[in-house]
Design an enzyme around this catalytic site. Structure first.
Site, PDB file in Angstrom:
ATOM      1  N   ASP A  43       0.822  -1.219   0.000  1.00  0.00           N
ATOM      2  CA  ASP A  43       0.000   0.000   0.000  1.00  0.00           C
ATOM      3  C   ASP A  43       0.849   1.259   0.000  1.00  0.00           C
ATOM      4  O   ASP A  43       0.580   2.201  -0.748  1.00  0.00           O
ATOM      5  CB  ASP A  43      -1.013  -0.002   1.145  1.00  0.00           C
ATOM      6  CG  ASP A  43      -0.420  -0.151   2.528  1.00  0.00           C
ATOM      7  OD1 ASP A  43       0.773  -0.520   2.651  1.00  0.00           O
ATOM      8  OD2 ASP A  43      -1.159   0.093   3.503  1.00  0.00           O
ATOM      9  N   GLY A 132      -2.277  -8.128  14.154  1.00  0.00           N
ATOM     10  CA  GLY A 132      -2.228  -7.924  12.713  1.00  0.00           C
ATOM     11  C   GLY A 132      -3.591  -7.821  12.071  1.00  0.00           C
ATOM     12  O   GLY A 132      -3.717  -7.979  10.855  1.00  0.00           O
ATOM     13  N   SER A 135      -6.505  -3.441  14.620  1.00  0.00           N
ATOM     14  CA  SER A 135      -7.323  -2.857  15.683  1.00  0.00           C
ATOM     15  C   SER A 135      -7.169  -1.341  15.702  1.00  0.00           C
ATOM     16  O   SER A 135      -8.115  -0.623  16.060  1.00  0.00           O
ATOM     17  CB  SER A 135      -6.927  -3.446  17.039  1.00  0.00           C
ATOM     18  OG  SER A 135      -5.546  -3.237  17.305  1.00  0.00           O
ATOM     19  N   SER A 136      -6.011  -0.839  15.301  1.00  0.00           N
ATOM     20  CA  SER A 136      -5.800   0.614  15.296  1.00  0.00           C
ATOM     21  C   SER A 136      -6.682   1.300  14.261  1.00  0.00           C
ATOM     22  O   SER A 136      -7.304   2.334  14.543  1.00  0.00           O
ATOM     23  CB  SER A 136      -4.329   0.943  15.034  1.00  0.00           C
ATOM     24  OG  SER A 136      -3.890   0.417  13.795  1.00  0.00           O
ATOM     25  N   ASP A 180      -5.451  -0.271   5.451  1.00  0.00           N
ATOM     26  CA  ASP A 180      -6.230  -0.681   6.620  1.00  0.00           C
ATOM     27  C   ASP A 180      -7.482   0.164   6.784  1.00  0.00           C
ATOM     28  O   ASP A 180      -8.587  -0.349   7.004  1.00  0.00           O
ATOM     29  CB  ASP A 180      -5.381  -0.583   7.885  1.00  0.00           C
ATOM     30  CG  ASP A 180      -4.224  -1.558   7.885  1.00  0.00           C
ATOM     31  OD1 ASP A 180      -4.191  -2.462   7.036  1.00  0.00           O
ATOM     32  OD2 ASP A 180      -3.336  -1.408   8.751  1.00  0.00           O
ATOM     33  N   TYR A 232       9.259  -2.169  10.619  1.00  0.00           N
ATOM     34  CA  TYR A 232       8.347  -1.708   9.584  1.00  0.00           C
ATOM     35  C   TYR A 232       8.949  -0.507   8.853  1.00  0.00           C
ATOM     36  O   TYR A 232       8.964  -0.447   7.619  1.00  0.00           O
ATOM     37  CB  TYR A 232       7.003  -1.342  10.215  1.00  0.00           C
ATOM     38  CG  TYR A 232       5.865  -1.119   9.238  1.00  0.00           C
ATOM     39  CD1 TYR A 232       4.925  -2.109   9.016  1.00  0.00           C
ATOM     40  CD2 TYR A 232       5.736   0.077   8.560  1.00  0.00           C
ATOM     41  CE1 TYR A 232       3.872  -1.913   8.135  1.00  0.00           C
ATOM     42  CE2 TYR A 232       4.694   0.279   7.675  1.00  0.00           C
ATOM     43  CZ  TYR A 232       3.764  -0.709   7.470  1.00  0.00           C
ATOM     44  OH  TYR A 232       2.740  -0.505   6.587  1.00  0.00           O
TER      45      TYR A 232
END
Length: 390
Positions: A43, A132, A135-136, A180, A232
C-alpha cells in the site's frame, strides 16, 4: 457478526460510556478490523491490496460537549484522557489515546478555527490488539465517522480513510499506507476490496466463500507487534531506496519484467525487498483474476507464495508465523500466509469448512510440540464497513 452479537457489543459500548461520563451518548458508531487476504507492504508503495473487513469491531459511543474539551475512555485501559481542541499537538499525544485524539487532530487541521465543539468518546472493541488485524484502524475509522457526523464536516469515506492514515503516520508514528483504513470504511459482506493505493480506487469483488463451503481461519500467534517500531520503518525505507535507484517514483511503476534489471542495480537486500513488492502486486491481480474465473478455492496457491515471499524476501515473518502457516498447510488448508505488517501477529488459512476442526487441532498440537504459547484460532467472515449503529 450476528445481529445479536453486534447489538451486544454496541450495548456494551453505550453502557460503558454512561458509566464513565454519567450521561447517555448522542450515538454509537462502529468500524471493523480487517484481514488482508493478499497484498502485504504494497500500500505505501502505491500498489494493490485485497483486504476484507471482518466481523470483529470497535464501537465508539460519543456525545457532543458545549466547550472545547475532548475526553476519551477505553474499556481496555483505566482512566479518562483529557485534551483541548486548541492544544492538540501530535508530539504530546501518547499511548492508546493517540489513536482517537490523533483522528481529532487530523480533522481539526482543515476545519475553520473555533468552529468545533468538544466531544466525549468511549471505546469498546472485540478486535484483538497486536494481532495484525488492524485494531488501530478500527479505532481510527469509528472515531472519524463519529466526529465527521457530530461536527457536520460532510467528508466522504475515502477522505476519512486519509484522515485515519494521517493520524497513524503523524501522531502514532507508524509509517503505514492507506489499506487498513480503506478496508475498515469500505468493506462489504462476502466481498473483498481490490484497492489501488495509487489512485485510491476501490472495487468490491464477490468472494463466494459461503457458497463454496470455504472459510478463513485467523491464527493469532499471540506474539504482539507494533507498526511504530523500527522493522516496519526500515522496510519502507528499503522500498523508497529501491524505487529511487531504479529511477521511478514508487515501486508500483515496476513489473516482474523489470526484476532482472533491478538485480543488477540494487544491493542484495534491497533487491529482495523490491522483489517482494513487485511480485506481491502481481499476486494480488492474479488472485482476483483466479477468484473471478475459477472460484475461491483457486486463491490458495497465491497465499502460499505470498508467505514464502514475506518470509524469504521481505523477512518479516517469525518462527511462530511460519509454524502457523506450515501446520495449516499440512493439515488440509488450501493456502495460508501471515497477514499484517509482520514481526508477530496473525496468519490466515483458507480452509474447507469440513476440514476446519482438523486444521485447528493440528495447529494447536504443532504449537504445543514447539513449546510456543497456544495460539488463538478463530474463523472470520467478510463484514460491512464502518457505520452508525444507533
Amino acid at each position: 457478526m450476528s445481529g445479536f452479537l453486534r447489538e451486544g457489543l454496541v450495548r456494551q459500548g453505550t453502557d460503558y460510556f454512561t458509566r464513565e461520563f454519567g450521561v447517555a451518548p448522542d450515538g454509537a458508531w462502529s468500524a471493523p478490523g480487517r484481514v488482508n487476504v493478499i497484498g502485504e507492504h504494497t500500500d505505501y508503495n502505491d500498489g494493490f491490496a485485497f483486504p476484507i473487513a471482518i466481523d470483529k469491531r470497535t464501537v465508539v459511543a460519543a456525545r457532543s460537549r458545549g466547550d472545547r474539551i475532548l475526553r476519551v475512555a477505553s474499556s481496555a485501559f483505566s482512566g479518562v484522557v483529557e485534551s483541548n481542541l486548541d492544544k492538540l499537538n501530535p508530539e504530546d499525544l501518547k499511548g492508546w489515546a493517540a489513536y482517537p485524539l490523533g483522528v481529532a487532530w487530523a480533522l481539526v487541521q482543515d476545519a475553520p478555527a473555533g468552529t468545533l465543539t468538544g466531544v466525549d468518546l468511549a471505546l469498546s472493541s472485540d478486535v484483538p490488539a497486536g494481532a495484525g488485524l488492524s485494531s488501530s484502524a478500527a479505532v481510527e475509522c469509528a472515531v472519524a465517522l463519529a466526529l465527521n457526523e457530530l461536527w457536520k464536516l460532510g467528508l466522504g469515506r475515502q477522505a476519512l480513510a486519509r484522515i485515519g492514515q494521517l493520524a497513524e503516520n503523524r501522531v502514532v508514528g507508524a509509517p503505514t499506507g492507506i489499506m487498513d483504513q480503506s478496508a475498515s470504511l469500505l468493506g462489504e459482506p462476502d466481498h473483498g476490496l481490490l484497492l489501488d493505493c495509487q489512485s485510491l480506487q476501490a472495487e468490491s469483488v464477490p468472494l463466494g466463500f459461503a457458497a463454496a463451503e470455504l472459510g478463513l481461519l485467523v491464527i493469532d500467534t499471540r506474539t504482539s507487534h507494533s507498526h511504530a517500531d523500527g522493522g516496519y520503518a526500515s522496510r519502507r525505507r528499503s522500498c523508497e531506496d529501491g524505487a529511487k535507484a531504479m529511477g521511478v517514483s514508487s515501486l508500483r511503476a515496476l513489473g516482474p519484467e523489470d526484476l532482472p534489471r533491478a538485480a543488477g542495480v540494487l544491493d542484495g537486500e534491497t533487491f529482495r525487498r523490491v522483489r517482494h513488492v513487485v511480485t506481491e502486486n502481481q499476486r494480488v491481480l492474479d488472485t482476483v483474476a483466479a477468484l473471478r474465473a475459477e472460484g475461491p478455492a483457486a486463491v490458495g496457491p497465491f497465499l502460499n507464495a505470498s508467505h514464502a515471499s514475506m518470509r524469504d524476501d521481505f523477512e518479516i515473518s517469525t518462527p511462530e508465523l511460519d509454524l502457523a502457516v506450515s501446520a495449516a498447510q499440512a493439515f488440509g488448508a488450501l493456502g495460508a500466509r501471515m497477514t499484517g505488517g509482520g514481526f508477530g501477529g496473525a496468519a490466515i488459512a483458507l480452509v474447507r469448512n469440513s476440514d476446519t476442526p482438523r486444521v485447528k487441532d493440528g495447529i494447536a498440537r504443532e504449537f504445543a510440540r514447539a513449546g510456543f504459547t497456544a495460539p488463538r484460532v478463530f474463523p472470520v467472515s467478510a463484514s460491512a464497513g464502518a457505520r452508525r449503529e444507533e
